[in-house]
Every structure is written in C-alpha cells, then in structure tokens.
Write a protein that holds these residues in place. Sequence first.
Motif, PDB file in Angstrom:
ATOM      1  N   SER A 195       0.815  -1.211   0.000  1.00 56.45           N
ATOM      2  CA  SER A 195       0.000   0.000   0.000  1.00 56.45           C
ATOM      3  C   SER A 195       0.850   1.263   0.000  1.00 56.45           C
ATOM      4  O   SER A 195       0.321   2.345   0.149  1.00 56.45           O
ATOM      5  N   TYR A 196       2.174   1.130  -0.134  1.00 56.13           N
ATOM      6  CA  TYR A 196       3.023   2.320  -0.042  1.00 56.13           C
ATOM      7  C   TYR A 196       2.559   3.405  -1.014  1.00 56.13           C
ATOM      8  O   TYR A 196       2.398   3.153  -2.198  1.00 56.13           O
ATOM      9  N   GLN A 246       0.035  -9.463 -12.865  1.00 55.54           N
ATOM     10  CA  GLN A 246      -1.323  -8.953 -13.021  1.00 55.54           C
ATOM     11  C   GLN A 246      -1.533  -7.864 -11.968  1.00 55.54           C
ATOM     12  O   GLN A 246      -1.549  -8.136 -10.767  1.00 55.54           O
ATOM     13  N   HIS A 247      -1.638  -6.618 -12.435  1.00 53.50           N
ATOM     14  CA  HIS A 247      -1.710  -5.498 -11.491  1.00 53.50           C
ATOM     15  C   HIS A 247      -3.140  -5.129 -11.134  1.00 53.50           C
ATOM     16  O   HIS A 247      -4.002  -5.065 -12.007  1.00 53.50           O
ATOM     17  N   ILE A 248      -3.351  -4.880  -9.856  1.00 54.98           N
ATOM     18  CA  ILE A 248      -4.603  -4.256  -9.424  1.00 54.98           C
ATOM     19  C   ILE A 248      -4.192  -2.943  -8.777  1.00 54.98           C
ATOM     20  O   ILE A 248      -3.502  -2.940  -7.748  1.00 54.98           O
ATOM     21  N   ARG A 249      -4.541  -1.838  -9.403  1.00 53.68           N
ATOM     22  CA  ARG A 249      -4.087  -0.530  -8.917  1.00 53.68           C
ATOM     23  C   ARG A 249      -5.176   0.120  -8.074  1.00 53.68           C
ATOM     24  O   ARG A 249      -6.329   0.228  -8.516  1.00 53.68           O
ATOM     25  N   VAL A 250      -4.815   0.558  -6.903  1.00 54.37           N
ATOM     26  CA  VAL A 250      -5.777   1.228  -6.036  1.00 54.37           C
ATOM     27  C   VAL A 250      -5.585   2.736  -6.215  1.00 54.37           C
ATOM     28  O   VAL A 250      -4.713   3.353  -5.611  1.00 54.37           O
ATOM     29  N   ALA A 251      -6.425   3.304  -7.087  1.00 56.07           N
ATOM     30  CA  ALA A 251      -6.240   4.697  -7.491  1.00 56.07           C
ATOM     31  C   ALA A 251      -6.280   5.648  -6.299  1.00 56.07           C
ATOM     32  O   ALA A 251      -5.546   6.632  -6.246  1.00 56.07           O
ATOM     33  N   LYS A 252      -7.106   5.312  -5.315  1.00 56.06           N
ATOM     34  CA  LYS A 252      -7.302   6.255  -4.205  1.00 56.06           C
ATOM     35  C   LYS A 252      -6.073   6.413  -3.312  1.00 56.06           C
ATOM     36  O   LYS A 252      -5.988   7.368  -2.544  1.00 56.06           O
ATOM     37  N   TYR A 296      -4.587   3.032   8.682  1.00 57.65           N
ATOM     38  CA  TYR A 296      -5.990   2.627   8.609  1.00 57.65           C
ATOM     39  C   TYR A 296      -6.540   3.027   7.243  1.00 57.65           C
ATOM     40  O   TYR A 296      -7.177   2.226   6.553  1.00 57.65           O
ATOM     41  N   ASN A 297      -6.241   4.264   6.829  1.00 55.90           N
ATOM     42  CA  ASN A 297      -6.702   4.725   5.518  1.00 55.90           C
ATOM     43  C   ASN A 297      -6.152   3.842   4.398  1.00 55.90           C
ATOM     44  O   ASN A 297      -6.869   3.504   3.466  1.00 55.90           O
ATOM     45  N   CYS A 298      -4.876   3.474   4.475  1.00 56.05           N
ATOM     46  CA  CYS A 298      -4.270   2.605   3.450  1.00 56.05           C
ATOM     47  C   CYS A 298      -5.031   1.287   3.334  1.00 56.05           C
ATOM     48  O   CYS A 298      -5.461   0.888   2.250  1.00 56.05           O
ATOM     49  N   SER A 299      -5.196   0.611   4.484  1.00 59.02           N
ATOM     50  CA  SER A 299      -5.870  -0.688   4.468  1.00 59.02           C
ATOM     51  C   SER A 299      -7.303  -0.545   3.970  1.00 59.02           C
ATOM     52  O   SER A 299      -7.791  -1.362   3.195  1.00 59.02           O
ATOM     53  N   LYS A 300      -7.960   0.518   4.427  1.00 60.33           N
ATOM     54  CA  LYS A 300      -9.356   0.742   4.068  1.00 60.33           C
ATOM     55  C   LYS A 300      -9.493   0.963   2.565  1.00 60.33           C
ATOM     56  O   LYS A 300     -10.334   0.344   1.911  1.00 60.33           O
ATOM     57  N   LEU A 301      -8.644   1.814   2.001  1.00 59.38           N
ATOM     58  CA  LEU A 301      -8.736   2.103   0.572  1.00 59.38           C
ATOM     59  C   LEU A 301      -8.507   0.840  -0.251  1.00 59.38           C
ATOM     60  O   LEU A 301      -9.165   0.621  -1.261  1.00 59.38           O
ATOM     61  N   ILE A 302      -7.590   0.008   0.202  1.00 61.66           N
ATOM     62  CA  ILE A 302      -7.331  -1.242  -0.517  1.00 61.66           C
ATOM     63  C   ILE A 302      -8.542  -2.162  -0.443  1.00 61.66           C
ATOM     64  O   ILE A 302      -9.029  -2.664  -1.459  1.00 61.66           O
ATOM     65  N   LEU A 303      -9.063  -2.346   0.754  1.00 58.62           N
ATOM     66  CA  LEU A 303     -10.145  -3.311   0.928  1.00 58.62           C
ATOM     67  C   LEU A 303     -11.456  -2.845   0.290  1.00 58.62           C
ATOM     68  O   LEU A 303     -12.313  -3.653  -0.018  1.00 58.62           O
ATOM     69  N   GLU A 304     -11.584  -1.524   0.104  1.00 61.14           N
ATOM     70  CA  GLU A 304     -12.818  -1.017  -0.509  1.00 61.14           C
ATOM     71  C   GLU A 304     -12.687  -0.830  -2.010  1.00 61.14           C
ATOM     72  O   GLU A 304     -13.648  -0.471  -2.677  1.00 61.14           O
ATOM     73  N   ASP A 305     -11.492  -1.055  -2.544  1.00 59.13           N
ATOM     74  CA  ASP A 305     -11.280  -0.856  -3.970  1.00 59.13           C
ATOM     75  C   ASP A 305     -12.077  -1.876  -4.791  1.00 59.13           C
ATOM     76  O   ASP A 305     -12.124  -3.066  -4.443  1.00 59.13           O
ATOM     77  N   ALA A 306     -12.670  -1.396  -5.889  1.00 56.40           N
ATOM     78  CA  ALA A 306     -13.528  -2.276  -6.693  1.00 56.40           C
ATOM     79  C   ALA A 306     -12.742  -3.463  -7.263  1.00 56.40           C
ATOM     80  O   ALA A 306     -13.229  -4.603  -7.249  1.00 56.40           O
TER      81      ALA A 306
END
Length: 533
Positions: free
Chosen positions: A38-39, A79-85, A117-127
Amino acid sequence: MVVGRLGFDGLLVVIVIVIVVLLGQQTVQTANILAVFSYALGSSYVLVTPYIQQLVSRGHRVTMISAPVTYMPDIEGVQHIRVAKLKELTEDLEIYEYEAAVPTKWYEASFIADYFYNCSKLILEDAGVRSLLHNASAQFSMVVLGVPHTDALYGFGKHYNASLVGLAAYGGAWNIDFLAGNSAPSVYEPMSASGFTAGLSFFEKWINLIFISEERLVERFIYLPRQLKLYKRHFAADSSSLLEMRRKFSLILLNQHFSLGRVRSNVPNLVEVGGMHLAQLAEPLGAELQSFLDGATDGAIYFSMASDMLEKWFPPDFHETMLTAFGQLKQRVVWTTKRQESEITSNNVYIRRRQPQREVLHHPNVKLFITQGGLLSLIEASYYAVPVLMLPVYFDQHINAERMERLGIGRCLNFHELTPKVVLEGIQEMLHNASYALNARELALRFRDQPMKPMETAVWWTEYVLRHKGADHMRINEQDMSLMQYYSVDLFSVLFGRIGLTALIVGFLAYTVATIALQSAHYLFKLSIPVVS
Ligand SMILES: *[C@@H]1O[C@H](CO)[C@@H](O)[C@H](O)[C@H]1NC(C)=O
Ligand SMILES: *[C@@H]1O[C@H](CO)[C@@H](O)[C@H](O)[C@H]1NC(C)=O
C-alpha cells in the motif's frame, strides 16, 4: 549406436542435462502469489519491484495490489490491481504542516494509525480488490505484504489459506519481532523518532524500555482496534482470528544487514536481505551528468533529500542555505530537487528532479553524499563506499543516522539549525578527515562479503516457504502462547515485581542508612561546636 556417435562425454552431458531439468522441476515449484503493497509515500517500491520481478522470472504467477502506476511502473508478467485512491492519500498528507506532523509521540502515533488505517481501508474497498476477493477461481498459496501496521490485510492470508510473508522495508522493530515470534526482541530500540536513544547506558536502556512499553500500548489501543474493525468487516472474521493471523507469519524479510551496524538476534523466519534492491540494474548516468562528474577534478558531492520528501516540510530558507554553502566550494554538486533549474545560478551545481542516484554514488569523483538518512539511501552509500553527511528529518532517519555516525562513515547536522556556515563546516570536515572514506571502504567490503546476494537470499527463503507449505517448523513455539504471554504481560509483572521489590528494599535501606548517618553527623557536629569555640 548413440554412444558411438556422441562419445562418452557427450552422453554424460546429456545425462547431466536431464538430471538438472528433472531436479529443476522438483525444486522450482511455481505458485500463485498475491502481493499487497500500500506504499504511497516513500521509495519503498524501489525495494519491492526487483523482488517481484525475480519471483516472476522464476515462473511464479504474481498478482499485485499496489498504488497507481506513478508510484511503481507495471512489472512485466504481473497482473496489477491498482488502487487509485492511494494517490489521494499522499495528496491529503501534503496539507499537514511540518510542525503539526511530528510534535509528540501520541500525536505521531494516532497520525500514523490514521494513515495506515486509511491505506488498508482504501485497498479493501477498492472495486478491483473486491472483485478479486469475490472471484471464486482465484487461489493463492502465498501472500506477500508490507509490514508492520497492515494488520487488516492479513485477512488475505486467511481468505486464501495462504502463507504470509512480510517485507519490512524499514528493517526490524519490536512489533515485527512479535509477528515473527522472536522471543529476543530488540528491546533496546523504540520505533519512534521522539523516543529514540542509542540504548548504550543502563539508564538509556530503561528509557527505551519505557518508550517501547508505551509503543505497545499505542499498538494495542490505537493501531490494532482500527485495523481489527476493517478486518472483521471485510473478511467476516472475529478478533481472535486476526490475533491468530498475527502469529502465522511464515517469513519476514528485513531490509537491513548486520554488517551495517545493527546486530540483532533473529529467529530462523526473520531473514536479513538489506541491499536486495541493488539486484535491479542501476540507471545509467547519461552523457551530460557523466561529463559533469568526470570534470569534477576537485571531487563531487551528491545531495538528495530523497524523492518522497515533501519539500514543503523543509525550513523556509533551506534551499538558500544549502546553495550559499555550495557556492563556496571547489567541489561540484549534483542535487536532486523539485526546484527549477533556472532558479539556480551557481555553475558548480547540477540540478534535476531525478538523478540516477546509484550511478552517481558509484562515480569515483563523488566523495560525499548529503542525505536525509533514509534506509535505502544509506544502504546504497554503504555499498558504494561514500561517506554521508546526514540531515535526519523524521521517523527512522534519526536512528539510521546515529548508526552511520557510530560506524564512523558519517556525521549528522540538525536540520532545523542549519546556516551556510554550519553546512560548509560539516562538508569540509567530511572531505578533509580521511577516516570517513577509509571506514566507508571497509564497510563496503564487509557488506558485500556475503555467501549469497541479498536478492538470492530473499527469493531462496520465499521458495523455501512454498516448498514446505508455510514452513511452520521455522517458527519458535511462542505462537502457541496465550495473548497474555504474547504481550509478555506475565514477564513484565515478574520483572517489575522483582526489580520493583529489590529497588524498594535498596531504597529503604539507603534511606535508613542515610538518616542514621545524618543524625550521627548532626550529633557529632553539635558535639564539636563547644570544642571549636
Ligand atoms: C484518513 O482519512 C480521513 C477520511 O478520509 C481523512 O480525514 C484523514 O485526514 C486521513 N488521515 C491520514 C493521516 O491520511
Ligand atoms: C490450509 O492449508 C494447510 C497447509 O497448506 C492445509 O493443511 C489445510 O488443510 C488448509 N485448510 C483449508 C481449510 O483448506
């Protein structure tokens, strides 16, 4: 007939090739690996990228969840999954003022807890991540992720029943020791910059122990509950299962090496791989920079406060101070900064937003590296034997810098008390005292003298975990301990109980003796008065 045509040697070669191929198939079992990083701040992808590349080149199928492509370019075969947020997260950080960012330990802790917390949250909520989790055909036998403070993401390990491998980009710390079940944790070093002492004297050790105890409380009551909330929500699991996952790490790769001045007792599943990012081919200098450095007959200095440093956190006159100091040097300066080239008029300064740092450090004319003391930069300085003048700003930089000072390859300046004179004196001392360069050369020899290259070590142990299905046998028995024991509450009560009792008795005795002595002195003094008069 075949033997006749090939000859005996030829046959031998064929047999050897067949054996190698068969063995190869047996040892290199390829696997599905999920990497979660999540860096969105710092140059940590510099460390992760070559490791993932190696895993791919060994035939493993890697799916990677990470920040957008501006932080880390695509890796071929992944295979990349990019978390834009995650990008917005960094932009949010820029609104913080420097003073506000690191005032007290508690503020720092809750700030960092919020951030992670924000990092983990953004990842777990990413579509993209959600659809991966809902894809029943996706299977992984290993999850590699950045540690610490990413607890909610350990749920990926639970979800896929996969082995957990941690990558500690900032090296070891007591909380990583606990994840690995290291029963001899680094008690002498708190993580936080504000709680830092070298831990050399008895008194400092106690101070550190107090700081670490505080940090444990922070972890238990600030970090964990928030991560736990996410974990429960996204993996439909209870808190005991997170605590269980926290004790299930198969392997943690530490970005450090004992030769660099930090000797620790590691259990078998804590493996030091400091320098593994050097497996990546270094970016070349380019003709212009090459001739600038070649022409530096009086030597050159490389100055970089790292790409990730938010320059708005610098003291306001920082650039002018440095520039004034550089103006009085014979040496040439290569400077990485977001400043515009047109703003700099000195002709001994070469500035760019990005510089090929490793090749600059590798150039024989470069005699000094001025750095904020980030871990990767110091590893590179050590590898290329370049002495360092350090301006530590926050977090691990203070402790890193102190270590380099102790190794005799660097000096520190106070970032907030810089004047052109102080900077100039610092540089002159570093350039003219030959011991820094000498120590740097010895350190480089020591650091390079390893049985396997750090990247080979990292990949070998990763595949070891795959081969042995989690390699549970590497973990110390601590994983079987209860929560009480895990947090060493029992140990602490015994420790404080005994030491406290001893201290009490010693204190009481000392008080009694002192009182008696005072009374006697008083009595004698009284007696002596008539004698004198
Ligand atoms: C975390 O996210 C919240 C809500 O989006 C935001 O208000 C806060 O500033 C963020 N904190 C950090 C440290 O990133
Ligand atoms: C999880 O993996 C372990 C070892 O890899 C295996 O023994 C166990 O049966 C698996 N559990 C489930 C529920 O698949």
